[in-house]
Design an enzyme around this catalytic site. Structure first.
Site, PDB file in Angstrom:
ATOM      1  N   ASP A 133       0.831  -1.196   0.000  1.00  0.00           N
ATOM      2  CA  ASP A 133       0.000   0.000   0.000  1.00  0.00           C
ATOM      3  C   ASP A 133       0.869   1.250   0.000  1.00  0.00           C
ATOM      4  OD1 ASP A 133      -2.207  -1.618   0.155  1.00  0.00           O
ATOM      5  OD2 ASP A 133      -2.464  -1.380   2.322  1.00  0.00           O
ATOM      6  N   ARG A 134       0.293   2.346  -0.446  1.00  0.00           N
ATOM      7  CA  ARG A 134       1.027   3.618  -0.487  1.00  0.00           C
ATOM      8  C   ARG A 134       1.641   3.957   0.869  1.00  0.00           C
ATOM      9  NH1 ARG A 134      -1.555   9.492  -2.344  1.00  0.00           N
ATOM     10  NH2 ARG A 134       0.320  10.734  -1.918  1.00  0.00           N
TER      11      ARG A 134
END
Length: 280
Positions: A138-139
């Protein structure tokens, strides 16, 4: 479940010398210009996708050999042939394997139409070869990410049947009790099925932080497991993947995988090992 003294040992870290590591990280695909290679193998070894996915591209009429659409799965090509898949020209470059310590706010993709920083920006000009991330982070998740152009290896590492171990350091908004953490060992019910944790380690002097391993890669799995207990993840870092760790790789930096690491990954997912002395 075991206890862990919180915090990480700190010390001066010296980044790896890229020139010294390059020989250990690449292996030439020693096909002569006239040697025949199955088309799906050519596509996989060009780093585009796995052989199985290559067969789907071939069957769908998305592959051209020397300017002609080819749908026959048994087609053989030579290194000197022109192979285009879904509009991309492919070539048999040496296999390259990198380990990146991904930073926060970096997107796990090869490009981003919103011009956000991607993992490719963090290894820009690193090799001169086209490589792809193995799976996603995920970011807002930091930590270990493997990138390679070895299509067969990438596909198998991501395939759930091989149950590749991933270990995370997790910090939560509210501390989880020992009983709640032990529930992960038994499995907790998420909307897409039971999720289990393994080798759970609770930090003694930081009740908000624990480590946990999983053997699957469902979307936002760790975050959803934490949400099961009514709280949220505040920090998430992948510290181990398939036996690889972040030792000596500072945040935002990368290194090439070593020969033994590459072959350990291949053995883990039942691929033949590579001969790094071939052609020397």
């Amino acid at each position: 479940m075991s206890n862990h003294k919180g915090g990480n040992k700190s010390g001066k870290r010296r980044p790896k010398n890229k020139a010294d590591s390059k020989k250990a990280a690449t292996v030439d695909q020693n096909y002569s210009k006239d040697e025949e290679i199955r088309l799906n193998k050519f596509i996989a070894h060009a780093g585009f996708c796995s052989r199985r996915d290559a067969d789907e591209y071939i069957s769908a009429g998305k592959v051209q050999v020397n300017g002609q659409v080819t749908t026959e799965l048994g087609t053989k090509v030579r290194r000197k042939d022109s192979v285009v898949v879904d509009g991309q020209n492919l070539s048999l470059e040496p296999f390259v394997y990198l380990l990146l310590h991904k930073s926060k706010d970096v997107i796990t993709t090869t490009d981003d139409d919103r011009d956000r920083t991607t993992v490719m920006d963090q290894i820009e000009d690193a090799t001169g070869y086209r490589v792809y991330p193995v799976g996603r982070l995920d970011r807002n998740t930091t930590g270990l990410l493997v990138l390679t152009n070895d299509g067969d290896l990438a596909h198998r590492l991501m395939h759930p049947s091989y149950e590749v171990r991933k270990t995370y350091q997790v910090s939560t908004e509210n501390p989880l009790s020992e009983g709640q953490l032990e529930q992960y060992l038994e499995g907790v019910e998420l909307e897409d099925g039971i999720a289990k944790g393994y080798n759970i380690t609770q930090f003694v002097d930081d009740p908000y932080t624990f480590e946990m391993s999983v053997f699957e890669g469902r979307n936002r799995l760790i975050r959803r497991m934490v949400e099961f207990h009514g709280t949220e993840v505040t920090k998430l870092k992948r510290i181990e993947y398939a036996g690889l760790t972040l030792k000596d790789v500072p945040m935002g930096r990368w290194r090439y995988l070593r020969q033994n690491e590459i072959n350990n990954l291949r053995k883990l997912v039942k691929l033949e090992t590579l001969d790094f002395n071939k052609g020397k």
